[in-house]
Enzyme design. Sequence first.
Site, PDB file in Angstrom:
ATOM      1  N   ARG A 163       0.833  -1.227   0.000  1.00  9.22           N
ATOM      2  CA  ARG A 163       0.000   0.000   0.000  1.00  9.22           C
ATOM      3  C   ARG A 163       0.859   1.265   0.000  1.00  9.22           C
ATOM      4  O   ARG A 163       0.527   2.265   0.650  1.00  9.22           O
ATOM      5  CB  ARG A 163      -0.945   0.041   1.209  1.00  9.22           C
ATOM      6  N   SER A 236     -11.044  -0.555   2.814  1.00  9.18           N
ATOM      7  CA  SER A 236     -10.272  -0.750   4.055  1.00  9.18           C
ATOM      8  C   SER A 236      -9.836   0.612   4.575  1.00  9.18           C
ATOM      9  O   SER A 236      -9.165   1.361   3.868  1.00  9.18           O
ATOM     10  CB  SER A 236      -9.021  -1.587   3.787  1.00  9.18           C
ATOM     11  N   GLU A 332      -5.271   3.853   5.971  1.00 10.42           N
ATOM     12  CA  GLU A 332      -4.927   3.599   4.570  1.00 10.42           C
ATOM     13  C   GLU A 332      -5.527   4.702   3.693  1.00 10.42           C
ATOM     14  O   GLU A 332      -4.964   5.093   2.675  1.00 10.42           O
ATOM     15  CB  GLU A 332      -5.502   2.231   4.158  1.00 10.42           C
TER      16      GLU A 332
END
Length: 336
Positions: A163, A236, A332
């Site tokens: 990520r 998420s 995130e």
Amino acid sequence: MKLTEYQNLKDYNTFGMEVAAQRFLQIENADEVPSVIREYLQEKPYYILGGGSNTLFTKDFDGIIVHPAFTGIELMEQTSDDVVLRVAAGEPWDNLIQYCIKRQLYGIENLTAIPGLVGSAPVQNIGAYGVEVKDTVLKVEGYVISTGEPFSLTNPECRFAYRNSIFKQELKHDCIITYVWFQLSKIKHFTLSYQGLAKALEERELPLTLHSVSDCVRKIRDAKLPDPKMVGNGGSFFKNPVVPIEQFTELTVQYPDLVGYDAPDGMKKLSAGQLIEKAGWKGKRLGNAGTWKNQALVLVNYGGATPNEVLQVAETIIHDVKTLFDITLEMEINQI
Ligand SMILES: Cc1cc2nc3c(=O)[nH]c(=O)nc-3n(C[C@H](O)[C@H](O)[C@H](O)COP(=O)(O)OP(=O)(O)OC[C@H]3O[C@@H](n4cnc5c(N)ncnc54)[C@H](O)[C@@H]3O)c2cc1C
């Protein structure tokens, strides 16, 4: 290009936050990017917005939002084994998936149904079901905002990680990605390391094809994740935390079912969703915001939630997980 003033952003972020941007500039052609940088991006604040599925607007935006909306998928090269595609930043990610399935191109089928546009995919190195976009990205083209200079970064130069990429580090808020180049395989192969996917395919007793894998991924996602058109969310909300193996072993004494995947340098990657669930947060709400009933990692707008309500849920979850596991969750999603 098209400039609007006082644009409501509700339809431009999947969380459905009712905020406004002072100015909103839609770029309809990649050639316009240098003049957009010269004319509109010499002063902050600005924000480059794709599909808004990884963005949480926390208040009205007193600057200019730039939205690359140019699309197109070009076949640049091919051999008997693979093809190279150059895809414009404004192309919806799932259109590229459909294009590849139709033409029997292997490599990104596990990333089916991730919302958003192609230009954002390398930014956080999107990933799902054992595949990350870095596995197929050949290079990324764009412009550096502070210098106005074009760039073309090869895969290693993008410094992809979990990520993460150069676009979330040195080039954070300092670039406009215009095209992403992909190398996709013509040779039949699948990544079925994610147990849930392998099991679902087995249960359905379907022949292993690009179509069946993609369809299966879509069905698993539909069962687990809320559709942003129905329930606002940003996927998420937190990254899966990576902890030293000793800490993981210690935690398993108290929580023997704790999930831990091997990560580089003797670390373990835990499931943020499981930690949040164990902290009692699955399907819980505070006011109009909360977590999703089938996946605690997804924070949702149950209808009319304000940014503050979402942030309050996020902060309480961070606090509760820290208290229980001594692990600090990292967001995130991009908070703007
Ligand atoms: C229901 C749901 C499920 C999801 N599932 C997953 C998943 O399985 N895996 C996963 O990795 N993610 C997932 N996400 C997160 C999200 O879809 C991805 O991160 C996606 O790539 C974001 O694309 P976007 O265009 O909507 O990005 P935006 O939110 O618009 O932007 C994201 C970031 O990229 C930057 N950016 C956007 N376009 C450009 C550009 N052209 N040039 C430079 N910078 C740019 C923005 O400034 C921002 O920092 C999910 C989200 C939702 C809502």
